[in-house]
Design an enzyme around this catalytic site. Sequence first.
Site, PDB file in Angstrom:
ATOM      1  N   ASP A  78       7.456   1.226   6.854  1.00 51.79           N
ATOM      2  CA  ASP A  78       8.898   0.944   6.056  1.00 51.79           C
ATOM      3  C   ASP A  78       8.563   1.247   4.312  1.00 51.79           C
ATOM      4  OD1 ASP A  78      10.337   0.585   7.978  1.00 51.79           O
ATOM      5  OD2 ASP A  78       9.929  -1.224   8.178  1.00 51.79           O
ATOM      6  N   GLY A  79       7.053   0.700   4.120  1.00 52.47           N
ATOM      7  CA  GLY A  79       6.968   0.673   2.579  1.00 52.47           C
ATOM      8  C   GLY A  79       6.773   2.137   2.133  1.00 52.47           C
ATOM      9  N   THR A 188      17.510  -7.256   6.344  1.00 53.91           N
ATOM     10  CA  THR A 188      16.605  -7.768   7.478  1.00 53.91           C
ATOM     11  C   THR A 188      15.102  -7.691   7.080  1.00 53.91           C
ATOM     12  OG1 THR A 188      16.646  -5.343   7.920  1.00 53.91           O
ATOM     13  CG2 THR A 188      17.890  -6.686   9.435  1.00 53.91           C
ATOM     14  N   TYR A 190      13.005  -9.344   3.312  1.00 55.88           N
ATOM     15  CA  TYR A 190      12.586 -10.893   2.771  1.00 55.88           C
ATOM     16  C   TYR A 190      13.837 -11.841   3.123  1.00 55.88           C
ATOM     17  CZ  TYR A 190      10.226 -13.734  -0.625  1.00 55.88           C
ATOM     18  OH  TYR A 190       9.476 -14.721  -1.185  1.00 55.88           O
ATOM     19  N   ASN A 191      14.883 -11.279   2.838  1.00 50.50           N
ATOM     20  CA  ASN A 191      16.413 -11.947   2.870  1.00 50.50           C
ATOM     21  C   ASN A 191      16.464 -12.720   4.413  1.00 50.50           C
ATOM     22  OD1 ASN A 191      19.288 -12.709   2.375  1.00 50.50           O
ATOM     23  ND2 ASN A 191      19.238 -11.190   4.252  1.00 50.50           N
ATOM     24  N   SER A 193      13.859 -13.658   6.118  1.00 53.27           N
ATOM     25  CA  SER A 193      12.784 -14.545   6.122  1.00 53.27           C
ATOM     26  C   SER A 193      13.163 -15.900   5.577  1.00 53.27           C
ATOM     27  CB  SER A 193      11.471 -14.279   5.522  1.00 53.27           C
ATOM     28  OG  SER A 193      11.176 -12.809   6.043  1.00 53.27           O
ATOM     29  N   ALA A 212      13.832 -21.261  -1.174  1.00 55.69           N
ATOM     30  CA  ALA A 212      13.489 -22.861  -1.029  1.00 55.69           C
ATOM     31  C   ALA A 212      14.201 -23.414  -2.154  1.00 55.69           C
ATOM     32  CB  ALA A 212      11.863 -22.806  -1.140  1.00 55.69           C
ATOM     33  N   GLN A 246       7.538  -3.409  -4.697  1.00 51.31           N
ATOM     34  CA  GLN A 246       6.502  -2.256  -5.192  1.00 51.31           C
ATOM     35  C   GLN A 246       6.550  -2.174  -6.582  1.00 51.31           C
ATOM     36  OE1 GLN A 246       7.985   1.313  -3.094  1.00 51.31           O
ATOM     37  NE2 GLN A 246       7.155   0.592  -1.263  1.00 51.31           N
TER      38      GLN A 246
HETATM   39  N1  LIG Z   1       8.352 -13.148   3.466  1.00 51.29           N
HETATM   40  C1  LIG Z   1       8.855 -12.144   3.766  1.00 51.29           C
HETATM   41  O1  LIG Z   1       9.416 -11.715   4.612  1.00 51.29           O
HETATM   42  C2  LIG Z   1       8.683 -11.127   2.467  1.00 51.29           C
HETATM   43  C3  LIG Z   1       7.811 -11.475   1.406  1.00 51.29           C
HETATM   44  C4  LIG Z   1       7.903 -10.371   0.440  1.00 51.29           C
HETATM   45  C5  LIG Z   1       8.447  -9.236   0.518  1.00 51.29           C
HETATM   46  N2  LIG Z   1       9.098  -8.728   1.477  1.00 51.29           N
HETATM   47  C6  LIG Z   1       9.590  -7.854   1.912  1.00 51.29           C
HETATM   48  O2  LIG Z   1       8.838  -6.376   1.962  1.00 51.29           O
HETATM   49  C7  LIG Z   1       9.711  -5.614   1.601  1.00 51.29           C
HETATM   50  C8  LIG Z   1       8.890  -4.201   1.104  1.00 51.29           C
HETATM   51  O3  LIG Z   1       8.301  -3.998   2.443  1.00 51.29           O
HETATM   52  P1  LIG Z   1       6.961  -2.945   2.502  1.00 51.29           P
HETATM   53  O4  LIG Z   1       6.954  -2.391   3.893  1.00 51.29           O
HETATM   54  O5  LIG Z   1       6.770  -2.377   1.345  1.00 51.29           O
HETATM   55  O6  LIG Z   1       6.011  -4.307   2.382  1.00 51.29           O
HETATM   56  P2  LIG Z   1       4.930  -5.030   3.344  1.00 51.29           P
HETATM   57  O7  LIG Z   1       3.981  -4.031   3.901  1.00 51.29           O
HETATM   58  O8  LIG Z   1       4.574  -6.218   2.563  1.00 51.29           O
HETATM   59  O9  LIG Z   1       6.004  -5.451   4.409  1.00 51.29           O
HETATM   60  C9  LIG Z   1       6.947  -6.358   4.714  1.00 51.29           C
HETATM   61  C10 LIG Z   1       7.321  -6.368   6.038  1.00 51.29           C
HETATM   62  O10 LIG Z   1       8.971  -6.212   5.883  1.00 51.29           O
HETATM   63  C11 LIG Z   1       9.396  -4.991   6.599  1.00 51.29           C
HETATM   64  N3  LIG Z   1      10.344  -4.465   6.023  1.00 51.29           N
HETATM   65  C12 LIG Z   1      10.659  -3.615   4.914  1.00 51.29           C
HETATM   66  N4  LIG Z   1      11.951  -3.454   4.445  1.00 51.29           N
HETATM   67  C13 LIG Z   1      12.504  -3.773   5.380  1.00 51.29           C
HETATM   68  C14 LIG Z   1      13.948  -3.778   5.995  1.00 51.29           C
HETATM   69  N5  LIG Z   1      14.682  -3.345   5.175  1.00 51.29           N
HETATM   70  N6  LIG Z   1      14.374  -4.579   7.276  1.00 51.29           N
HETATM   71  C15 LIG Z   1      13.550  -5.091   8.074  1.00 51.29           C
HETATM   72  N7  LIG Z   1      12.197  -5.134   7.626  1.00 51.29           N
HETATM   73  C16 LIG Z   1      11.781  -4.382   6.419  1.00 51.29           C
HETATM   74  C17 LIG Z   1       8.135  -4.084   6.614  1.00 51.29           C
HETATM   75  O11 LIG Z   1       7.944  -3.322   7.937  1.00 51.29           O
HETATM   76  C18 LIG Z   1       7.171  -5.265   6.908  1.00 51.29           C
HETATM   77  O12 LIG Z   1       6.894  -5.439   8.245  1.00 51.29           O
HETATM   78  C19 LIG Z   1      10.368  -5.944   0.215  1.00 51.29           C
HETATM   79  O13 LIG Z   1      11.614  -5.286  -0.092  1.00 51.29           O
HETATM   80  C20 LIG Z   1      10.807  -7.547   0.605  1.00 51.29           C
HETATM   81  O14 LIG Z   1      12.040  -7.446   1.204  1.00 51.29           O
HETATM   82  C21 LIG Z   1       9.180  -9.851   2.498  1.00 51.29           C
HETATM   83  N1  LIG Z   2       5.523   4.803  -2.604  1.00 48.96           N
HETATM   84  C1  LIG Z   2       4.770   3.598  -2.412  1.00 48.96           C
HETATM   85  N2  LIG Z   2       4.730   2.798  -3.604  1.00 48.96           N
HETATM   86  C2  LIG Z   2       4.239   1.463  -3.654  1.00 48.96           C
HETATM   87  N3  LIG Z   2       3.566   0.888  -2.660  1.00 48.96           N
HETATM   88  C3  LIG Z   2       3.668   1.576  -1.430  1.00 48.96           C
HETATM   89  C4  LIG Z   2       4.242   3.106  -1.380  1.00 48.96           C
HETATM   90  N4  LIG Z   2       4.358   3.604  -0.096  1.00 48.96           N
HETATM   91  C5  LIG Z   2       3.572   2.604   0.878  1.00 48.96           C
HETATM   92  N5  LIG Z   2       3.229   1.473  -0.209  1.00 48.96           N
HETATM   93  C6  LIG Z   2       2.728   0.274   0.165  1.00 48.96           C
HETATM   94  O1  LIG Z   2       1.726   0.576   1.141  1.00 48.96           O
HETATM   95  C7  LIG Z   2       1.531  -0.552   2.078  1.00 48.96           C
HETATM   96  C8  LIG Z   2       1.518  -0.039   3.532  1.00 48.96           C
HETATM   97  O2  LIG Z   2       2.494   1.014   3.804  1.00 48.96           O
HETATM   98  P1  LIG Z   2       3.429   1.027   4.947  1.00 48.96           P
HETATM   99  O3  LIG Z   2       4.539  -0.320   4.775  1.00 48.96           O
HETATM  100  O4  LIG Z   2       4.128   2.471   5.096  1.00 48.96           O
HETATM  101  O5  LIG Z   2       2.699   0.679   6.521  1.00 48.96           O
HETATM  102  P2  LIG Z   2       2.622  -0.386   7.088  1.00 48.96           P
HETATM  103  O6  LIG Z   2       2.505  -1.632   6.493  1.00 48.96           O
HETATM  104  O7  LIG Z   2       1.683  -0.102   8.271  1.00 48.96           O
HETATM  105  O8  LIG Z   2       4.177  -0.454   7.944  1.00 48.96           O
HETATM  106  P3  LIG Z   2       5.410  -1.237   7.967  1.00 48.96           P
HETATM  107  O9  LIG Z   2       5.626  -1.657   6.655  1.00 48.96           O
HETATM  108  O10 LIG Z   2       6.483  -0.591   8.707  1.00 48.96           O
HETATM  109  O11 LIG Z   2       4.912  -2.754   8.557  1.00 48.96           O
HETATM  110  C9  LIG Z   2       2.979  -1.350   2.025  1.00 48.96           C
HETATM  111  O12 LIG Z   2       2.422  -2.786   1.300  1.00 48.96           O
HETATM  112  C10 LIG Z   2       3.702  -0.603   1.167  1.00 48.96           C
HETATM  113  O13 LIG Z   2       4.345  -1.405   0.180  1.00 48.96           O
END
Ligand SMILES: NC(=O)c1ccc[n+]([C@@H]2O[C@H](COP(=O)([O-])OP(=O)(O)OC[C@H]3O[C@@H](n4cnc5c(N)ncnc54)[C@H](O)[C@@H]3O)[C@@H](O)[C@H]2O)c1
Ligand SMILES: Nc1ncnc2c1ncn2[C@@H]1O[C@H](COP(=O)(O)OP(=O)(O)OP(=O)(O)O)[C@@H](O)[C@H]1O
Length: 288
Positions: A78-79, A188, A190-191, A193, A212, A246
């Site tokens: 997703d990131g 779905t 952080y919101n 969570s 919180a 990010q």
């Molecule tokens: N406590 C928490 O749940 C928490 C804390 C910080 C950030 N986040 C979220 O992480 C997002 C960034 O995601 P990431 O993958 O780059 O970072 P990350 O790798 O730290 O992932 C956070 C988790 O959120 C999931 N996720 C991301 N976007 C989602 C979405 N729209 N719907 C459902 N799940 C989703 C990812 O698959 C991953 O499992 C931020 O936009 C924020 O919403 C969550």
């Molecule tokens: N373009 C980008 N800029 C900044 N950070 C990035 C970028 N692409 C990926 N990342 C960061 O790299 C990390 C891992 O990437 P990604 O989320 O794609 O894989 P994952 O954690 O295995 O999958 P998921 O998020 O689906 O659980 C994440 O923390 C994500 O925020």
Amino acid sequence: MRLERSCKHLDKIENIGVILRPQSPELKNVYFKIEAMFLEKNINLILEENSANMIEKQGIDFDTLCKKVDFLISIGGDGTLLGLARKAFKYDLPVLGINLGTLGFLTDLSMEQLPKFIDDLLKDDYKINPRMIIEGQIKDKKFIAFNDIVISRKNLSTMLEVRAKIDKKAFNTYFGDGLIVSTPSGSTAYNLSVGGPIVYPLTNAFIITPIAPHSLTQRPIVVPADFEIEFKVTKDTGAVVIIDGQELYDLNKDEIIKIKIATKKSKMLHRSSRDFFEVLSEKLRWGN
Ligand SMILES: NC(=O)c1ccc[n+]([C@@H]2O[C@H](COP(=O)([O-])OP(=O)(O)OC[C@H]3O[C@@H](n4cnc5c(N)ncnc54)[C@H](O)[C@@H]3O)[C@@H](O)[C@H]2O)c1
Ligand SMILES: Nc1ncnc2c1ncn2[C@@H]1O[C@H](COP(=O)(O)OP(=O)(O)OP(=O)(O)O)[C@@H](O)[C@H]1O
């Protein structure tokens, strides 16, 4: 399906731009497999230069890439897709996620689903969903978010105090660890969570959810997409603004962050059979 809206379909599918999850050279073999599947159907994949360098291939810079391709693919989790959707936004290009991450909530396709998807793509059997984007501004600095903008305390031992206005009218002061302004797509993440509601991704609204909160009456609120919101940190305790997890900015005392919905939407390419409630069931174990 009801409520599903689709953007105009692609005029042609000849060249596709590809971004790989950063720091993942192990994706090299997967990339070659995906490239071969598309080449077999006379579709070229072009790698963005950082992704290309990572797997020792030739690539081109992102801006040039966006001018050459019909849509973009992210290979990762997703990131990676979030990062790509944010960068592709100004070029109005649809993005598709192939999931090689852990959760893959936003990413549409698994490697197993890819061969059928390519056949469907060539039969014009897919959908492009418009996704709402948030625009934020602190002084002259502007940014966009696909998922969320988080205002968070910087100092672990103190509470944040944030004054909020909607359409220039004060409506709340948040006391706690901070708050999240989320799009329906981000609902779905952080919101969710912190107890916020799941909002169907194509709904025209956004969500403000306290983190919180130090008050039993502070609850998430869903507001219409045309509202403009302002937040101001009113104590000198230190705050940060985090965009889609990010991008990060400091928010000093009395500085204002303005947030509104962008007039343009981001475009997500999906299988035509993709259904949000199936994704909830599969990824978040709804009903299991
Ligand atoms: N406590 C928490 O749940 C928490 C804390 C910080 C950030 N986040 C979220 O992480 C997002 C960034 O995601 P990431 O993958 O780059 O970072 P990350 O790798 O730290 O992932 C956070 C988790 O959120 C999931 N996720 C991301 N976007 C989602 C979405 N729209 N719907 C459902 N799940 C989703 C990812 O698959 C991953 O499992 C931020 O936009 C924020 O919403 C969550
Ligand atoms: N373009 C980008 N800029 C900044 N950070 C990035 C970028 N692409 C990926 N990342 C960061 O790299 C990390 C891992 O990437 P990604 O989320 O794609 O894989 P994952 O954690 O295995 O999958 P998921 O998020 O689906 O659980 C994440 O923390 C994500 O925020």
